[in-house]
Design a protein around this motif. Structure first.
Motif, PDB file in Angstrom:
ATOM      1  N   ASN A  77       0.816  -1.207   0.000  1.00  0.00           N
ATOM      2  CA  ASN A  77       0.000   0.000   0.000  1.00  0.00           C
ATOM      3  C   ASN A  77       0.854   1.263   0.000  1.00  0.00           C
ATOM      4  O   ASN A  77       0.584   2.220  -0.706  1.00  0.00           O
ATOM      5  CB  ASN A  77      -0.917   0.016   1.229  1.00  0.00           C
ATOM      6  CG  ASN A  77      -2.068  -0.948   1.070  1.00  0.00           C
ATOM      7  OD1 ASN A  77      -2.587  -1.122  -0.022  1.00  0.00           O
ATOM      8  ND2 ASN A  77      -2.471  -1.582   2.157  1.00  0.00           N
ATOM      9  N   ILE A  78       1.881   1.289   0.827  1.00  0.00           N
ATOM     10  CA  ILE A  78       2.740   2.453   0.960  1.00  0.00           C
ATOM     11  C   ILE A  78       4.187   1.986   0.955  1.00  0.00           C
ATOM     12  O   ILE A  78       4.480   0.847   1.292  1.00  0.00           O
ATOM     13  CB  ILE A  78       2.443   3.221   2.264  1.00  0.00           C
ATOM     14  CG1 ILE A  78       2.532   2.306   3.476  1.00  0.00           C
ATOM     15  CG2 ILE A  78       1.072   3.872   2.202  1.00  0.00           C
ATOM     16  CD1 ILE A  78       2.333   2.998   4.789  1.00  0.00           C
ATOM     17  N   PRO A  79       5.138   2.879   0.546  1.00  0.00           N
ATOM     18  CA  PRO A  79       6.535   2.463   0.433  1.00  0.00           C
ATOM     19  C   PRO A  79       7.116   1.884   1.705  1.00  0.00           C
ATOM     20  O   PRO A  79       7.937   0.986   1.669  1.00  0.00           O
ATOM     21  CB  PRO A  79       7.243   3.779   0.042  1.00  0.00           C
ATOM     22  CG  PRO A  79       6.185   4.602  -0.605  1.00  0.00           C
ATOM     23  CD  PRO A  79       4.905   4.258   0.112  1.00  0.00           C
ATOM     24  N   GLU A  80       6.720   2.409   2.868  1.00  0.00           N
ATOM     25  CA  GLU A  80       7.289   1.954   4.126  1.00  0.00           C
ATOM     26  C   GLU A  80       6.701   0.629   4.583  1.00  0.00           C
ATOM     27  O   GLU A  80       7.189   0.011   5.526  1.00  0.00           O
ATOM     28  CB  GLU A  80       7.064   3.006   5.219  1.00  0.00           C
ATOM     29  CG  GLU A  80       7.797   4.320   4.977  1.00  0.00           C
ATOM     30  CD  GLU A  80       7.094   5.220   3.985  1.00  0.00           C
ATOM     31  OE1 GLU A  80       5.935   4.903   3.635  1.00  0.00           O
ATOM     32  OE2 GLU A  80       7.695   6.217   3.555  1.00  0.00           O
ATOM     33  N   VAL A 301      15.315  -8.784   9.240  1.00  0.00           N
ATOM     34  CA  VAL A 301      15.636  -8.207   7.940  1.00  0.00           C
ATOM     35  C   VAL A 301      14.874  -6.902   7.724  1.00  0.00           C
ATOM     36  O   VAL A 301      15.411  -5.919   7.213  1.00  0.00           O
ATOM     37  CB  VAL A 301      15.327  -9.204   6.809  1.00  0.00           C
ATOM     38  CG1 VAL A 301      15.549  -8.553   5.444  1.00  0.00           C
ATOM     39  CG2 VAL A 301      16.195 -10.448   6.935  1.00  0.00           C
ATOM     40  N   SER A 302      13.603  -6.867   8.141  1.00  0.00           N
ATOM     41  CA  SER A 302      12.790  -5.662   7.980  1.00  0.00           C
ATOM     42  C   SER A 302      13.379  -4.486   8.750  1.00  0.00           C
ATOM     43  O   SER A 302      13.400  -3.355   8.257  1.00  0.00           O
ATOM     44  CB  SER A 302      11.350  -5.925   8.449  1.00  0.00           C
ATOM     45  OG  SER A 302      10.724  -6.904   7.644  1.00  0.00           O
ATOM     46  N   ILE A 303      13.873  -4.750   9.964  1.00  0.00           N
ATOM     47  CA  ILE A 303      14.470  -3.677  10.767  1.00  0.00           C
ATOM     48  C   ILE A 303      15.739  -3.152  10.098  1.00  0.00           C
ATOM     49  O   ILE A 303      15.964  -1.936  10.001  1.00  0.00           O
ATOM     50  CB  ILE A 303      14.782  -4.172  12.196  1.00  0.00           C
ATOM     51  CG1 ILE A 303      13.476  -4.456  12.945  1.00  0.00           C
ATOM     52  CG2 ILE A 303      15.599  -3.126  12.958  1.00  0.00           C
ATOM     53  CD1 ILE A 303      13.673  -5.090  14.314  1.00  0.00           C
ATOM     54  N   GLN A 309      17.196   2.247   4.731  1.00  0.00           N
ATOM     55  CA  GLN A 309      16.397   3.250   4.021  1.00  0.00           C
ATOM     56  C   GLN A 309      16.533   4.623   4.682  1.00  0.00           C
ATOM     57  O   GLN A 309      16.633   5.646   3.996  1.00  0.00           O
ATOM     58  CB  GLN A 309      14.923   2.818   4.006  1.00  0.00           C
ATOM     59  CG  GLN A 309      14.019   3.767   3.221  1.00  0.00           C
ATOM     60  CD  GLN A 309      12.566   3.315   3.230  1.00  0.00           C
ATOM     61  OE1 GLN A 309      12.087   2.774   4.214  1.00  0.00           O
ATOM     62  NE2 GLN A 309      11.868   3.548   2.137  1.00  0.00           N
ATOM     63  N   LYS A 310      16.545   4.630   6.000  1.00  0.00           N
ATOM     64  CA  LYS A 310      16.589   5.893   6.750  1.00  0.00           C
ATOM     65  C   LYS A 310      17.994   6.485   6.799  1.00  0.00           C
ATOM     66  O   LYS A 310      18.174   7.709   6.774  1.00  0.00           O
ATOM     67  CB  LYS A 310      16.080   5.661   8.168  1.00  0.00           C
ATOM     68  CG  LYS A 310      15.806   6.938   8.931  1.00  0.00           C
ATOM     69  CD  LYS A 310      15.126   6.633  10.255  1.00  0.00           C
ATOM     70  CE  LYS A 310      14.779   7.923  11.005  1.00  0.00           C
ATOM     71  NZ  LYS A 310      14.094   7.636  12.289  1.00  0.00           N
ATOM     72  N   TYR A 311      19.011   5.601   6.842  1.00  0.00           N
ATOM     73  CA  TYR A 311      20.390   6.078   6.959  1.00  0.00           C
ATOM     74  C   TYR A 311      21.266   5.433   5.882  1.00  0.00           C
ATOM     75  O   TYR A 311      22.167   4.641   6.178  1.00  0.00           O
ATOM     76  CB  TYR A 311      20.952   5.733   8.345  1.00  0.00           C
ATOM     77  CG  TYR A 311      20.111   6.216   9.500  1.00  0.00           C
ATOM     78  CD1 TYR A 311      20.105   7.555   9.873  1.00  0.00           C
ATOM     79  CD2 TYR A 311      19.311   5.323  10.215  1.00  0.00           C
ATOM     80  CE1 TYR A 311      19.329   8.007  10.933  1.00  0.00           C
ATOM     81  CE2 TYR A 311      18.530   5.758  11.276  1.00  0.00           C
ATOM     82  CZ  TYR A 311      18.537   7.094  11.628  1.00  0.00           C
ATOM     83  OH  TYR A 311      17.774   7.525  12.674  1.00  0.00           O
ATOM     84  N   PRO A 312      21.014   5.751   4.608  1.00  0.00           N
ATOM     85  CA  PRO A 312      21.750   5.093   3.518  1.00  0.00           C
ATOM     86  C   PRO A 312      23.248   5.381   3.532  1.00  0.00           C
ATOM     87  O   PRO A 312      24.031   4.619   2.967  1.00  0.00           O
ATOM     88  CB  PRO A 312      21.084   5.662   2.260  1.00  0.00           C
ATOM     89  CG  PRO A 312      20.499   6.971   2.702  1.00  0.00           C
ATOM     90  CD  PRO A 312      20.062   6.753   4.116  1.00  0.00           C
ATOM     91  N   ARG A 321      25.332  -1.654  14.787  1.00  0.00           N
ATOM     92  CA  ARG A 321      25.254  -1.138  16.158  1.00  0.00           C
ATOM     93  C   ARG A 321      23.896  -0.512  16.439  1.00  0.00           C
ATOM     94  O   ARG A 321      23.339  -0.651  17.539  1.00  0.00           O
ATOM     95  CB  ARG A 321      26.381  -0.128  16.401  1.00  0.00           C
ATOM     96  CG  ARG A 321      27.755  -0.780  16.552  1.00  0.00           C
ATOM     97  CD  ARG A 321      28.793   0.213  17.015  1.00  0.00           C
ATOM     98  NE  ARG A 321      29.134   1.178  15.991  1.00  0.00           N
ATOM     99  CZ  ARG A 321      30.046   0.972  15.046  1.00  0.00           C
ATOM    100  NH1 ARG A 321      30.704  -0.189  15.006  1.00  0.00           N
ATOM    101  NH2 ARG A 321      30.315   1.893  14.153  1.00  0.00           N
ATOM    102  N   MET A 322      23.341   0.173  15.442  1.00  0.00           N
ATOM    103  CA  MET A 322      22.015   0.773  15.611  1.00  0.00           C
ATOM    104  C   MET A 322      20.959  -0.307  15.809  1.00  0.00           C
ATOM    105  O   MET A 322      20.036  -0.164  16.619  1.00  0.00           O
ATOM    106  CB  MET A 322      21.680   1.643  14.389  1.00  0.00           C
ATOM    107  CG  MET A 322      22.536   2.897  14.275  1.00  0.00           C
ATOM    108  SD  MET A 322      22.344   3.735  12.680  1.00  0.00           S
ATOM    109  CE  MET A 322      20.681   4.342  12.858  1.00  0.00           C
TER     110      MET A 322
END
Length: 334
Positions: A77-80, A301-303, A309-312, A321-322
């Motif tokens: 439905n949405i990219p995220e 894997v999703s995380i 995606q957020k920190y390319p 580490r994140m």
């Protein structure tokens, strides 16, 4: 450090530096593929006659004509949002929609997976600006399983929404979910052609075919297996994946040894793994596909994908580490 690597059938197993078994799937040689393998299943079901025959065998009805809308249809439905890959997405002349999936491995999530498929399927069926939900197509979500998804030893499980206070009262939402099991035992309750179909799925090379529909299916499978273009496409994918697996195993070993020397066991392992996940992410594989290819937990894997995606611009070690920090925070909250 003790590390063992061995090939088991089409799988590679390695004992990592903390004693956990890491399993990587290898793609079968092309000549060993059967209708139950995802690649060949998708190719065969793209033939509208074969697809129509398979649906008629499963549903026990006659269908005038089917139209293959898409093979491996990507839906979200949405990219995220988590996306799914539908194996076969079909519509008949009465606008009934069929989503047919082949499930070889029991990942213990089949009921919830069917719910997710149904929801995303419905979201694409209602045209924008529609004023009535009655425009939603009648739909079937069909899973062909090589395991028993519900543990009752049935060959077929059919579900539809009903009122719990009155089981004779159907909701009438036009949806139905069907789960076939090749390991079911109540074959006497099925039609002969469905029994033969389930046997064909289990033992395609050792079954005496009687049904014309299954004979047509088997003929199509054999035609595909002598198609040079299909073979070439499969071998290109297989070589790329096998090379990636070998490289990843080498990188994993090196990272594990380095992690032991630096006592950064978990972080070192994650950093190597993030590097592999990044490559698949950049090639356009979604989290579900990547988890299936590498036999990893889909939530994990999703995380990682969300962080990529957020920190390319962040390096693999930083992403690792994140991730570990996020997991630690989640455990603290519990």
């Amino acid at each position: 450090m003790k590390k063992k690597t061995e090939k088991i059938g089409n799988r590679v197993e390695a004992m990592d530096f903390v004693g956990k078994t890491i399993v990587r799937n290898r793609m079968k040689p092309f000549d060993e593929l059967t209708f139950s393998d995802s690649f060949l299943f998708g190719e065969a079901m793209m033939d509208e006659t074969v697809c129509k025959d398979v649906l008629e065998i499963i549903l026990g009805i006659e269908i005038a004509k089917v139209v293959i809308l898409e093979k491996e249809k990507q839906e979200s439905n949405i990219p995220e949002q988590k996306s799914i890959r539908m194996d076969i997405y079909v519509e008949d002349e009465e606008n009934t929609v069929y989503n047919v999936e082949m499930q070889v491995e029991d990942k213990k999530d089949t009921p919830k997976r069917s719910r997710y498929y149904q929801g995303l399927l419905d979201s694409k069926l209602l045209p924008a600006g529609s004023k009535s939900y009655n425009l939603l197509n009648k739909s079937f979500v069909i899973f062909i399983c090589h395991f028993d998804p519900f543990g009752e030893k049935r060959c077929c499980y059919t579900f539809e929404e009903r009122c719990l206070e009155n089981l004779n009262l159907p909701l009438g939402d036009g949806t139905q979910k069907i789960f076939l099991s090749t390991v079911g035992e109540n074959k006497e309750e099925l039609s002969p052609v469905l029994v033969e179909f389930l046997e064909y799925l289990k033992n395609p090379r050792n079954i005496k075919i009687k049904s014309e529909k299954i004979a047509n299916l088997n003929n199509r499978v054999e035609q595909i297996k002598i198609d040079a273009k299909v073979r070439s496409r499969y071998m290109t994918l297989k070589e790329w994946l096998d090379d990636m697996v070998e490289k990843e195993m080498e990188e994993w070993t090196a990272a594990a040894e380095e992690a032991i020397r630096t006592e950064g066991h978990e972080e070192g392992k994650r950093e190597s793994e993030v590097g592999t996940l990044r490559k698949l992410y950049q090639k356009g594989f979604d989290a579900t596909e990547t988890a299936d290819i590498l036999d990893l937990d889909k939530t994990y894997v999703s995380i990682i994908y969300e962080l990529l995606q957020k920190y390319p611009e962040r390096e693999d070690g930083q992403i690792a580490r994140m991730y570990l920090q996020k997991i630690e925070n989640m455990q603290v909250k519990k």
